[in-house]
Design a protein around this motif. Structure first.
Motif, PDB file in Angstrom:
ATOM      1  N   ILE A   1       0.841  -1.199   0.000  1.00 47.30           N
ATOM      2  CA  ILE A   1       0.000   0.000   0.000  1.00 47.30           C
ATOM      3  C   ILE A   1       0.874   1.246   0.000  1.00 47.30           C
ATOM      4  CG2 ILE A   1      -1.766   1.275   1.260  1.00 47.30           C
ATOM      5  CD1 ILE A   1      -2.769  -1.380   2.372  1.00 47.30           C
ATOM      6  N   GLY A   2       1.989   1.186   0.737  1.00 44.94           N
ATOM      7  CA  GLY A   2       2.908   2.318   0.766  1.00 44.94           C
ATOM      8  C   GLY A   2       3.521   2.600  -0.593  1.00 44.94           C
ATOM      9  N   VAL A   3       3.881   1.547  -1.330  1.00 44.97           N
ATOM     10  CA  VAL A   3       4.425   1.725  -2.682  1.00 44.97           C
ATOM     11  C   VAL A   3       3.389   2.373  -3.586  1.00 44.97           C
ATOM     12  CG1 VAL A   3       5.237   0.506  -4.734  1.00 44.97           C
ATOM     13  CG2 VAL A   3       6.073  -0.175  -2.485  1.00 44.97           C
ATOM     14  N   PHE A   4       2.148   1.896  -3.492  1.00 41.24           N
ATOM     15  CA  PHE A   4       1.077   2.462  -4.318  1.00 41.24           C
ATOM     16  C   PHE A   4       0.857   3.939  -3.976  1.00 41.24           C
ATOM     17  CE2 PHE A   4      -3.348   3.531  -5.162  1.00 41.24           C
ATOM     18  CZ  PHE A   4      -3.498   3.098  -6.476  1.00 41.24           C
ATOM     19  N   ALA A   5       0.812   4.258  -2.684  1.00 36.95           N
ATOM     20  CA  ALA A   5       0.598   5.647  -2.266  1.00 36.95           C
ATOM     21  C   ALA A   5       1.745   6.546  -2.717  1.00 36.95           C
ATOM     22  CB  ALA A   5       0.442   5.718  -0.745  1.00 36.95           C
ATOM     23  N   ASN A   6       2.940   6.004  -2.747  1.00 39.31           N
ATOM     24  CA  ASN A   6       4.100   6.799  -3.135  1.00 39.31           C
ATOM     25  C   ASN A   6       4.118   7.094  -4.629  1.00 39.31           C
ATOM     26  OD1 ASN A   6       6.610   8.031  -2.210  1.00 39.31           O
ATOM     27  ND2 ASN A   6       7.636   6.524  -3.494  1.00 39.31           N
ATOM     28  N   ASN A   7       3.611   6.156  -5.429  1.00 33.17           N
ATOM     29  CA  ASN A   7       3.670   6.294  -6.880  1.00 33.17           C
ATOM     30  C   ASN A   7       2.424   6.901  -7.498  1.00 33.17           C
ATOM     31  OD1 ASN A   7       6.209   5.117  -6.890  1.00 33.17           O
ATOM     32  ND2 ASN A   7       5.419   3.061  -7.208  1.00 33.17           N
ATOM     33  N   HIS A   8       1.313   6.908  -6.760  1.00 34.88           N
ATOM     34  CA  HIS A   8       0.059   7.352  -7.352  1.00 34.88           C
ATOM     35  C   HIS A   8      -0.617   8.477  -6.586  1.00 34.88           C
ATOM     36  CE1 HIS A   8       0.684   3.300  -9.009  1.00 34.88           C
ATOM     37  NE2 HIS A   8       0.023   3.736 -10.056  1.00 34.88           N
ATOM     38  N   GLY A   9       0.048   9.054  -5.625  1.00 30.56           N
ATOM     39  CA  GLY A   9      -0.584  10.106  -4.845  1.00 30.56           C
ATOM     40  C   GLY A   9       0.081  11.452  -5.040  1.00 30.56           C
ATOM     41  N   GLU A  10      -0.555  12.474  -4.521  1.00 30.50           N
ATOM     42  CA  GLU A  10      -0.022  13.829  -4.573  1.00 30.50           C
ATOM     43  C   GLU A  10       0.329  14.316  -3.181  1.00 30.50           C
ATOM     44  OE1 GLU A  10      -2.095  16.606  -7.235  1.00 30.50           O
ATOM     45  OE2 GLU A  10      -3.509  14.983  -7.645  1.00 30.50           O
ATOM     46  N   LEU A  11       0.590  13.390  -2.286  1.00 31.35           N
ATOM     47  CA  LEU A  11       0.856  13.758  -0.900  1.00 31.35           C
ATOM     48  C   LEU A  11       2.227  14.415  -0.774  1.00 31.35           C
ATOM     49  CD1 LEU A  11      -0.417  10.441   0.709  1.00 31.35           C
ATOM     50  CD2 LEU A  11      -1.672  12.584   0.538  1.00 31.35           C
ATOM     51  N   SER A  12       2.382  15.204   0.273  1.00 33.78           N
ATOM     52  CA  SER A  12       3.657  15.876   0.509  1.00 33.78           C
ATOM     53  C   SER A  12       4.759  14.857   0.778  1.00 33.78           C
ATOM     54  CB  SER A  12       3.525  16.825   1.707  1.00 33.78           C
ATOM     55  OG  SER A  12       3.145  16.102   2.874  1.00 33.78           O
ATOM     56  N   ARG A  13       5.977  15.213   0.399  1.00 29.61           N
ATOM     57  CA  ARG A  13       7.118  14.304   0.519  1.00 29.61           C
ATOM     58  C   ARG A  13       7.966  14.676   1.735  1.00 29.61           C
ATOM     59  NH1 ARG A  13       6.379  10.606  -3.752  1.00 29.61           N
ATOM     60  NH2 ARG A  13       8.572  10.497  -4.290  1.00 29.61           N
TER      61      ARG A  13
END
Length: 715
Positions: free
Chosen positions: A54-66
């Motif tokens: 889920i973390g990989v998906f969120a990292n590659n498909h989200g616009e969340l702050s880094r």
């Protein structure tokens, strides 16, 4: 000693926990043990893999702050990579905050679940999966094994011994570092140990033997095999059992070793004296060897010191000596294995003005080898500081510039001659380029076809250096590529403007925050390299290989990346304004929030790429492949999408205002009943859902509807 039989509990609640379901009751004990153990491992694996995925998906498909990767995760990554011989893991990268949280959970959850299962096993004799399959672990008395026994059972017997055997076989086999072979060997050793091997009596597993435990059917009374009796327990048996464990003088006297010592006292005494003498002599010899080696080192050091002093005096006092005589003295100093002689040569290099002697001093330093680099670097930085501080005195600055140039030449020669022998060489913040454009002394580092792996160039000035076909990564001590101990150069924060890295091997090299503006990296190998925040403005990367590279927040404004490979690359927030990307492979790349304004992406491969919130304003995407790409909330205003393949793309929230969807445009007189055009453009938007797209004008809608696109206004 015979162990009493553990009776079945009369407690209804305890008995209910031991009752298996019908399916478990129909299986053999061996099958149930294997099923319970497999379930335990599966639960631990799932607790880590699910948050990670889920973390990989969120990292590659989200616009969340880094944010920077959690240091705990970096530590786990490195510690796992080392024994498995995985490629070096840097741990220093930015991920979304949700990914950081989920990956942290994925690292902690398996450990927590493992500890919980061990606790249950120690206190109750069963984990939850073991209860499901009616399997129980007991001590020799039929009770729960306890913490110590469980740690021995699981840590040493269950995992320690089998995995150590598998790892040693794998590590020293020709198949290293193939992880599939390690997995196969681990499966064989774990399964064989767990089943106890057929030849072992009663097939009792090694982990049970080491811990003194038994794995039993939870529904049956427990009687250890060695305790099964045909006669009832009586008083004589109890006395015999006590006598078997209580050590009495009579027992000691009957010991074979003690009896032999009493019968052969002379031989025993001689053996003890011989062992003692060997130990004493061995200690004396080792001590003497150490003392002699230290004395030899001291004598050699003293001899070199005296010889250096004599040569130094001859060089300083004999001012009338010919150039040839001075050359011989300088070369003699270069042959001494003495640290002060190297420092003397480095200082002399900065003071001498005769070109012939300067060349001789450089040759003497080359003879010293890589050991001269630290002193040369020290002088290099000192001269650089003096040049920068003498803003008003042009003559002094010119002198220092010339001194710096000969220092740089010496470093260049050593790096070239000792290529492939430069591991751990530190040139951090060294000045290896001209300090200003107006300098009379001109120097460019020339290290083509050199092996520079392991060199620390962090923060160094390498402007206009030439590294064509050079290698910045090499196999480590194990002699194999792509393992943890690979020697990798560090070029982070280095100044490398207009440097030439054509065909160079920079795979997995650190280039974070480096300045590579107008550099040439055509056909360079940058797979897996770290270029976070790197300046690649106007750089040439034609045909370069950047698969799996990390270029987060990098600047490639005006760069030529035609036919370069960015497959699976991390390009979050990178800037590609006015870049030339004709035929560039960007499949599966993370291009979230990238800026491509006015870039040329003609014929580029962007299938499955993540272009969420990307700025593609006024870009040329003619004939580009955008199949299954994520264009959610992207800016496609005035973009040329003629002949672009958008099948399967997500265009929700994308802005198509002024975008060109057909090569010839749309006639305003055309309406929704026009016939579909033939040829490649008929498949551009077929099946693409434009329901939530923005900025679509009537001409674009007409084209979309006639070409098989989906929109509520289509008839």
């Amino acid at each position: 000693m015979t162990t009493p039989i553990a009776r079945r509990s009369t407690n209804p609640s305890q008995r209910s926990q031991q009752q298996p379901n019908g399916q478990a009751n129909s299986m053999s004990l061996v099958t149930r043990r294997l099923a319970a153990w497999t379930t335990e491992i599966a639960l631990i694996a799932v607790s880590g893999l699910v948050p990670y995925g889920i973390g990989v998906f969120a990292n590659n498909h989200g616009e969340l702050s880094r944010s920077p990767l959690n240091p705990l995760l970096g530590l786990v990554e490195r510690e796992v990579a080392r024994p498995l011989a995985l490629p070096i893991a840097y741990g220093t990268r930015n991920v979304s905050w949700l990914t950081n949280f989920l990956w942290t959970v994925g690292a902690i959850a398996p450990l927590t679940l493992s500890c919980w299962q061990l606790y249950l096993l120690a206190k109750t004799g069963s984990t939850i999966p073991k209860r499901w399959f009616a399997v129980r672990v007991v001590s020799e008395t039929g009770t729960a094994p306890g913490i110590l026994a469980v740690l021995v059972r699981e840590g040493v017997g269950r995992w320690g011994v089998p995995m150590s055997v598998a790892y040693i076989l794998w590590r020293y086999s020709p198949t290293f570092p193939n992880l599939f072979v390690l997995a196969g060997l681990a499966a064989i050793t774990l399964l064989g140990e767990g089943l106890g091997f057929p030849r072992w009596r009663s097939r009792r597993a090694l982990h049970d033997r080491l811990a003194g435990t038994y794995t039993i059917d939870a529904t049956q009374p427990f009687t250890p095999p060695q305790s099964r009796r045909t006669q009832p327990w009586n008083e004589a048996d109890e006395e015999a059992a006590i006598a078997s464990v209580v050590m009495s003088p009579e027992t000691i006297r009957k010991s074979n070793l003690w009896r032999w010592i009493r019968q052969n006292p002379s031989i025993a005494l001689f053996a003890m004296a011989l062992v003692s003498m060997v130990a004493v002599l061995g200690t004396l010899v080792a001590t003497q060897v150490y003392i002699q080696s230290q004395e030899n080192s001291r004598v050699t050091e003293e001899g070199n010191r005296k010889q250096f002093s004599e040569l130094e005096q001859r060089l300083k006092n004999n001012s009338n000596a010919t150039v040839e005589e001075r050359q011989r003295i300088i070369m003699a100093i270069g042959t001494l294995n003495y640290s002060q002689s190297t420092q003397f040569l480095v200082d002399l290099l900065a003071e001498e003005t005769n070109p012939i002697l300067l060349n001789t001093i450089q040759q003497a330093l080359v003879n010293v080898g890589a050991d001269a680099i630290p002193d040369l670097k020290r002088k290099n930085q000192l001269l650089t500081n003096e040049i920068n501080s003498q803003n008003g005195d042009a003559s002094q600055r010119q002198v220092r510039q010339q001194q710096l140039q000969v220092n740089q030449q010496a470093i260049n020669k050593i790096l070239a001659v000792y290529s492939n022998q430069l591991k751990n060489i530190d040139l951090n913040r060294a000045q290896l380029s001209q300090t200003n454009a107006n300098a009379t002394a001109y120097f460019n580092l020339l290290l083509d076809k050199a092996d520079l792996w392991g060199v620390n160039f962090k923060g160094a000035n390498l402007d206009q250096a030439s590294f064509k076909t050079s290698r910045f990564r090499g196999p480590g001590e194990d002699g194999r590529w792509d393992t943890y101990d690979d020697w990798v150069a560090d070029l982070s924060q280095a100044q490398m403007k207009q440097a030439n890295f054509s065909d160079a091997n920079l795979s997995r090299v650190l280039l974070n925050k480096s300045n590579l503006s107008r550099a040439t990296l055509n056909k360079a190998n940058l797979t897996g390299a770290r270029l976070i925040g790197t300046n690649l403005s106007s750089a040439q990367l034609v045909g370069a290989d950047l698969r799996g590279a990390v270029l987060e927040s990098a600047s490639l404004t005006g760069a030529d990346i035609s036919e370069a490979k960015f497959t699976d690359a991390e390009l979050y927030g990178a800037k590609f304004g006015r870049a030339i990307a004709i035929g560039t492979q960007l499949s599966y790349a993370n291009l979230t929030k990238t800026d491509w304004q006015a870039a040329d992406l003609s014929g580029a491969y962007l299938n499955h790429a993540n272009l969420t919130s990307a700025n593609l304003n006024a870009t040329r995407l003619s004939r580009a492949i955008l199949r299954s790409a994520n264009l959610e909330n992207s800016n496609l205003r005035n973009a040329d999408l003629s002949l672009t393949d958008l099948q399967g793309a997500n265009v929700a929230g994308a802005d198509f205002q002024g975008a060109i969807l057909s090569p010839g445009g749309q006639d305003s007189s055309e309406d929704f009943v026009q016939k579909p055009q033939l040829g490649a453009q008929s498949a551009v938007v077929k099946g693409v859902d434009f329901t939530f797209a923005k900025g679509l004008d009537p001409k674009q809608l007409a084209y979309i509807c006639t070409q098989g696109g989906i929109h509520p206004r289509c008839p």
